[in-house]
Design an enzyme around this catalytic site. Sequence first.
Site, PDB file in Angstrom:
ATOM      1  N   GLU A  32       0.826  -1.194  -0.009  1.00  0.00           N
ATOM      2  CA  GLU A  32      -0.160   0.050  -0.260  1.00  0.00           C
ATOM      3  C   GLU A  32       0.911   1.278   0.104  1.00  0.00           C
ATOM      4  O   GLU A  32       1.914   1.338   0.741  1.00  0.00           O
ATOM      5  CB  GLU A  32      -0.800  -0.067   1.200  1.00  0.00           C
ATOM      6  N   SER A  66     -28.652   0.592 -17.582  1.00  0.00           N
ATOM      7  CA  SER A  66     -27.947   0.103 -16.338  1.00  0.00           C
ATOM      8  C   SER A  66     -28.793  -0.243 -15.560  1.00  0.00           C
ATOM      9  O   SER A  66     -29.778   0.274 -14.860  1.00  0.00           O
ATOM     10  CB  SER A  66     -27.233   1.448 -16.124  1.00  0.00           C
ATOM     11  N   GLY A 157     -18.238   2.307  -5.233  1.00  0.00           N
ATOM     12  CA  GLY A 157     -17.830   3.344  -4.297  1.00  0.00           C
ATOM     13  C   GLY A 157     -17.244   2.801  -3.121  1.00  0.00           C
ATOM     14  O   GLY A 157     -17.147   3.936  -2.431  1.00  0.00           O
ATOM     15  N   SER A 158     -16.974   1.649  -3.011  1.00  0.00           N
ATOM     16  CA  SER A 158     -16.475   1.106  -1.760  1.00  0.00           C
ATOM     17  C   SER A 158     -15.107   0.712  -2.043  1.00  0.00           C
ATOM     18  O   SER A 158     -14.208   0.181  -0.831  1.00  0.00           O
ATOM     19  CB  SER A 158     -17.189  -0.242  -1.424  1.00  0.00           C
ATOM     20  N   LEU A 160     -13.532  -1.052  -3.994  1.00  0.00           N
ATOM     21  CA  LEU A 160     -13.145  -2.264  -4.826  1.00  0.00           C
ATOM     22  C   LEU A 160     -13.238  -2.119  -6.397  1.00  0.00           C
ATOM     23  O   LEU A 160     -12.946  -3.164  -7.144  1.00  0.00           O
ATOM     24  CB  LEU A 160     -14.125  -3.212  -4.355  1.00  0.00           C
ATOM     25  N   SER A 162     -15.205  -0.822  -8.637  1.00  0.00           N
ATOM     26  CA  SER A 162     -16.232  -0.854  -9.801  1.00  0.00           C
ATOM     27  C   SER A 162     -15.961  -0.213 -10.832  1.00  0.00           C
ATOM     28  O   SER A 162     -16.205  -0.476 -12.027  1.00  0.00           O
ATOM     29  CB  SER A 162     -17.438  -0.378  -9.050  1.00  0.00           C
ATOM     30  N   ASP A 220      -5.616  -1.356 -10.812  1.00  0.00           N
ATOM     31  CA  ASP A 220      -6.907  -1.724 -10.797  1.00  0.00           C
ATOM     32  C   ASP A 220      -7.310  -2.483 -12.123  1.00  0.00           C
ATOM     33  O   ASP A 220      -8.039  -3.536 -12.353  1.00  0.00           O
ATOM     34  CB  ASP A 220      -7.955  -0.684 -10.465  1.00  0.00           C
ATOM     35  N   TYR A 270      -2.351  13.299   0.757  1.00  0.00           N
ATOM     36  CA  TYR A 270      -1.934  12.449  -0.383  1.00  0.00           C
ATOM     37  C   TYR A 270      -0.848  12.960  -1.013  1.00  0.00           C
ATOM     38  O   TYR A 270       0.306  12.406  -1.115  1.00  0.00           O
ATOM     39  CB  TYR A 270      -2.780  11.911  -1.394  1.00  0.00           C
TER      40      TYR A 270
HETATM   41  P1  ADP Z   1     -15.231   2.545  -6.850  1.00  0.00           P
HETATM   42  O1  ADP Z   1     -14.246   2.572  -5.643  1.00  0.00           O
HETATM   43  O2  ADP Z   1     -16.260   1.511  -6.816  1.00  0.00           O
HETATM   44  O3  ADP Z   1     -14.163   2.445  -8.225  1.00  0.00           O
HETATM   45  P2  ADP Z   1     -15.791   5.041  -8.023  1.00  0.00           P
HETATM   46  O4  ADP Z   1     -16.368   6.034  -7.732  1.00  0.00           O
HETATM   47  O5  ADP Z   1     -14.239   5.071  -8.655  1.00  0.00           O
HETATM   48  O6  ADP Z   1     -15.960   3.668  -6.910  1.00  0.00           O
HETATM   49  O7  ADP Z   1     -16.464   4.390  -9.426  1.00  0.00           O
HETATM   50  C1  ADP Z   1     -18.132   4.291  -9.165  1.00  0.00           C
HETATM   51  C2  ADP Z   1     -18.570   4.618 -10.688  1.00  0.00           C
HETATM   52  O8  ADP Z   1     -18.385   3.614 -11.614  1.00  0.00           O
HETATM   53  C3  ADP Z   1     -20.298   4.453 -10.178  1.00  0.00           C
HETATM   54  O9  ADP Z   1     -20.584   5.945  -9.812  1.00  0.00           O
HETATM   55  C4  ADP Z   1     -20.669   4.525 -11.724  1.00  0.00           C
HETATM   56  O10 ADP Z   1     -20.646   5.552 -12.505  1.00  0.00           O
HETATM   57  C5  ADP Z   1     -19.720   3.365 -12.363  1.00  0.00           C
HETATM   58  N1  ADP Z   1     -20.016   2.389 -12.102  1.00  0.00           N
HETATM   59  C6  ADP Z   1     -19.431   1.246 -11.517  1.00  0.00           C
HETATM   60  N2  ADP Z   1     -20.006  -0.031 -11.711  1.00  0.00           N
HETATM   61  C7  ADP Z   1     -21.208   0.142 -12.372  1.00  0.00           C
HETATM   62  C8  ADP Z   1     -22.188  -0.687 -13.053  1.00  0.00           C
HETATM   63  N3  ADP Z   1     -22.432  -1.995 -12.758  1.00  0.00           N
HETATM   64  N4  ADP Z   1     -23.165   0.097 -13.811  1.00  0.00           N
HETATM   65  C9  ADP Z   1     -23.060   1.034 -14.121  1.00  0.00           C
HETATM   66  N5  ADP Z   1     -22.088   2.067 -13.786  1.00  0.00           N
HETATM   67  C10 ADP Z   1     -21.053   1.407 -12.913  1.00  0.00           C
HETATM   68 MG    MG Z   2     -12.797   3.721  -8.797  1.00  0.00          MG
END
Ligand code: ADP
Ligand code: MG
Length: 434
Positions: A32, A66, A157-158, A160, A162, A220, A270
């Site tokens: 990290e 979506s 938004g956790s 991981l 996404s 990532d 940061y």
């Molecule tokens: P994370 O930590 O999960 O990466 P981010 O804020 O960087 O959080 O990204 C989250 C954003 O990515 C969501 O607000 C959305 O815009 C997009 N996103 C993630 N997963 C999906 C999904 N399954 N369908 C549509 N949009 C998604």
């Molecule tokens: Mg992200």
Amino acid sequence: MADLVARFRDVFGDSGPVRVVRAPGRVNLIGEHTDYSGGFVMPMALDRAVRIALVPHDEPVVAIRSVQFDERAEFRLPSYGKGDGSILCEAPGGPFRPFDNAQGRPEVLEGRQNTPVPFSDAPHWLRYPMKVAEVLAEEGIVLRGFRAVVDGDVPVGSGLSSSAAYEVASALALLVAARPDVPAGLAAALAEAHGLSAERLAELCQEAEHRVGVRCGIMDQFVSLHGRAGHALVLDCRDLSFEAVPLPAREAKVVVTDSGVKRRLSSGAYNERRRQCEEGAERLREFDPAIRELRDVSLALFEARADRLPEIIRRRCRHVVTENARVLESAEALKAGDLARFGELMNASHDSLRDDYEVSGPELDLLVEIARGVGGVMGSRLTGAGFGGCTVTLARPEAVEPLRAAVLEHYPRRAGLEPRIWVSEAAAGAAVEV
Ligand code: ADP
Ligand code: MG
């Protein structure tokens, strides 16, 4: 999730062959705050992913429904016609009307017909595939439109990632629509069919995220593409070389716990740490001109010269130098099947992040303390940038339920927050499923 194809048919009333792509989220197991010093990280792909079901069509338009955000929106592909990346989007929550299948034309809302909406007005979730399409087009790939449904079980938004999973899934959807002849299989084969290496594809997805507005590293997207079932990846952030090391699911589960504290590592904190690392590397260069960044500082040199650094710089550098050593030792431990040693190194990583790098917080420390008190837990640490977000815990399979019970019993009472818990095993990277 299982019914994504059925969902697609439901939404678009389409009976043709549907392609399905998936890309996983990730968690970093150890390593990290080492990436920006050119060091080592050890992430793994989660068994949670973003999936897209799609059917290519002849309109230069990508239309996506979506499931998560219960919206449909579409954008015009940048390599076609105007090349302005203009988008047409359905009003959030507005009525949905199916495509006109006979003509294969995407539906647009009255009054909005051909009225481009600025990027800043696009639904946030549409911006990711838009920017992925833009970077792929710039890379010279001739894109083709499609209609799609996107769903996922990577918590949004956790921490991981996404967003990276979604970028990689978007890239695969675009690439498979442009080359429907490429059969199901690993992402690398599809990329190769377009003359792209998987590494380049990861870079393009990273660039897309930058254009959406987040200055992320490459880890990532890289692990979402390269993940391997039952393995973690040791990734060298300097040259992106990597190695898969075994993390067998029958011996250990990986438990991610969201503290419920919004990650609040401000850009100030940061940037300050980045600066401190740079300053440390610069001061240590006096003893070895080959030192470019902290990655180049060996444990032995650091220990011999640490007294020459100001106290705070010394502690920041000690974290990075020892953390790099811990990642490499973790890789050796996993290759030798020594999960207990790996767990100890995870614990040491957390303590170093807490005491030397000072990016933990009371809630993360509490989660780690609770986890370490459960029999069969081998190690627990904060994961991600810190100050909030998640912890990652390595547990014997039989320890998962006692761990969950302990967290649910103690954490809400002592922290006043609701934790969220996800159990995963090291999963495969992105692929064309169908
Ligand atoms: P994370 O930590 O999960 O990466 P981010 O804020 O960087 O959080 O990204 C989250 C954003 O990515 C969501 O607000 C959305 O815009 C997009 N996103 C993630 N997963 C999906 C999904 N399954 N369908 C549509 N949009 C998604
Ligand atoms: Mg992200």
